[in-house]
Design an enzyme around this catalytic site. Structure first.
Site, short mmCIF file in Angstrom:
data_model
loop_
_atom_site.label_atom_id
_atom_site.label_comp_id
_atom_site.label_asym_id
_atom_site.label_seq_id
_atom_site.Cartn_x
_atom_site.Cartn_y
_atom_site.Cartn_z
N ASP A 93 0.86 -1.18 0.00
CA ASP A 93 0.00 0.00 0.00
C ASP A 93 0.89 1.23 0.00
O ASP A 93 2.11 1.14 0.18
CB ASP A 93 -0.99 -0.02 1.16
N ASP A 269 -7.45 -7.43 2.07
CA ASP A 269 -6.39 -7.56 3.06
C ASP A 269 -6.95 -7.10 4.41
O ASP A 269 -7.86 -6.28 4.46
CB ASP A 269 -5.18 -6.68 2.70
#
Length: 373
Positions: A93, A269
Site C-alpha cells: 500500500d 487484506d
C-alpha cells in the site's frame, strides 16, 4: 511464469467473480485474501507457513518500511522478496492510510503529506512520487497510488475536495510509476468518495481516464457501518472495468468479505486473522471462538476439525492453556489457523462461484457465524 501483469475472469455467479491475476512471480487466484506483512513479516508466522496456508500474495506497508529499516536499505539487500524470504507476489500500500492514522502533526498540501514519524518524531515528507519510489525500491509486484484516506464522517464538500486531491495525486503517481517500474509490475488506482454514490462514480471515472492495471475501493470500513459499506462497494464496482481486478482495502470479517464478493470484489487484506490470533480469538468453520473462555479448559476437541491446517488440529484445552499462560506458541498456532481459515474461505468461495452456488455458500457461512456470536 508470465512476464506481464494480467487478469483473467474464469467464472461468474451474479456479480461474484472468480479469476486469476498473473504476475512475473506467480499467479493469484481470486477472490484472494492477502495476509498482512506490515513490517516485512506476517506477525507470529514463518513465511513458509504463510505459503502453506494457500496464500498466493501478501501485503506489506510502505509507511512502516520507509521509516524502518528504510526502502533504500532493503533495495541494497536485494529487495523486499529476498529480505523477508517470500518468493511470491507482494502488494504494497502507499502509506497514505498510516500517515492519516499513525503519524503525529501531519500536514496535507498539494505537494503531499509532511508528518512526524511515530517511531522517533523525525519529520518525513511523503509525496506521490516518493510513495512510488519507495514501492519501486522495495520491488513490489502491485503498487498503490498515494491517496488521501477521506476521514469519516465527512461532508459532501469535504469528500469532494479530498477526492479531487487524490485524483491529482493519482495522476502524479502514475507518471512516477511509468518512470521507475520494472516489467510486469502493476499500479492500482484507489476509488474514494466517502458514502456519496455520485462521488464514488466520479472518482472511478477519473481513475479509468488515467488508466490503471487494477482498482481499489478505499475509504471504507472506517466507521460507516456494514450496509453503507456494501452500498458503496456496489456503486464502485458497477463503475469499474470488468477486465481489471478490484480490491477492497482493509476488509475484514468473513461476513464483510463474502458480502463484498457478492458485489464484485476480487481482493482483500486485513490484519484481523493475525491480530485476533495474538488476542486469543480463532476463526473456524464452526464460528468465532475465544480461547480465553473457561469453557475450553477441559475441551479435548480439535480447534477446527473441518480445517486442513495443522495448527487447527491442536486441542482447544491445550490452546486455552497456552493463551492463559501467555505462551508465544498460542499466538503462533492461532495466527496460523486463522490465516489458513481465511485462505480456505477464499478457496471455497472460488469453488462456489464456479459451481453457481455462491449465494447458498455465503448464507451458510453467515449462519454458522451468527450462531456462534
Amino acid at each position: 511464469m508470465t512476464e506481464a501483469f494480467s487478469f483473467t475472469l474464469k467464472a461468474r455467479d451474479g456479480a461474484a467473480r472468480a479469476g486469476v491475476i498473473a504476475t512475473p512471480r506467480g499467479e493469484v487466484r481470486t477472490p484472494a485474501f492477502m495476509p498482512v506483512g506490515t513490517g516485512a513479516t506476517v506477525k507470529a508466522m514463518f513465511p513458509e507457513d504463510v505459503k502453506a496456508t494457500g496464500a498466493d500474495i501478501i501485503l506489506a506497508n510502505t509507511y512502516h518500511l520507509m521509516l524502518r529499516p528504510g526502502a533504500e536499505r532493503i533495495a541494497r539487500l536485494g529487495g523486499l522478496h529476498k529480505f523477508m524470504h517470500w518468493d511470491g507476489p507482494i502488494l504494497t500500500d502507499s502509506g497514505g492510510y498510516q500517515v492519516m492514522s499513525l503519524a503525529k502533526l501531519r500536514r496535507i498540501a498539494e505537494d503531499g503529506v509532511t508528518f512526524q514519524s511515530h517511531i522517533d518524531g523525525a519529520t518525513v515528507a511523503l509525496s506521490p512520487e516518493r510513495a512510488i519510489e519507495v514501492q519501486c525500491l522495495l520491488g513490489a509486484d502491485i503498487q498503490m497510488v498515494l491517496d488521501e484516506c477521506t476521514p469519516f464522517p465527512a461532508t459532501r464538500d469535504e469528500a469532494a475536495a479530498s477526492l479531487d486531491l487524490s485524483k491529482r495525486w493519482a495522476e502524479r503517481s502514475k507518471a512516477a510509476f511509468d518512470g521507475c517500474a520494472a516489467p510486469g509490475q502493476a499500479l492500482f488506482g484507489i476509488v474514494q468518495g466517502s458514502i456519496y454514490p455520485d462521488l464514488r462514480e466520479r472518482s472511478a471515472a477519473a481513475l479509468i481516464d488515467i488508466g490503471f492495471d487494477g482498482y481499489a475501493v478505499g475509504g471504507l470500513a472506517v466507521g460507516e457501518g456494514q450496509q453503507e459499506m456494501f452500498d458503496m462497494v456496489a456503486v464502485s464496482t458497477a463503475s469499474l472495468p470488468e477486465d481489471r481486478p478490484r480490491y477492497l482495502m482493509g476488509v475484514g470479517t468473513p461476513h464483510d468479505m463474502l458480502g463484498a464478493i457478492r458485489r464484485g470484489i476480487d481482493m482483500f487484506d486485513c490484519v484481523m486473522p493475525t491480530r485476533s490470533g495474538r488476542h486469543c480469538q480463532a476463526f473456524t468453520w464452526g464460528g468465532r471462538l475465544n480461547l480465553r473462555n473457561a469453557r475450553y479448559a477441559e475441551d479435548p476437541t480439535p480447534l477446527d476439525p473441518e480445517s486442513a491446517c495443522p495448527a487447527a488440529h491442536y486441542e482447544r484445552a491445550y490452546l486455552h492453556h497456552l493463551v492463559k499462560s501467555g505462551e508465544t506458541l498460542g499466538a503462533m498456532l492461532l495466527s496460523y489457523a486463522n490465516v489458513q481459515f481465511y485462505q480456505e474461505l477464499m478457496a471455497r468461495a472460488r469453488d462456489a462461484i464456479a459451481a453457481g452456488r455462491f449465494t447458498a455458500f455465503a448464507d451458510d457461512v453467515a449462519r454458522r457465524y451468527t450462531a456462534s456470536e
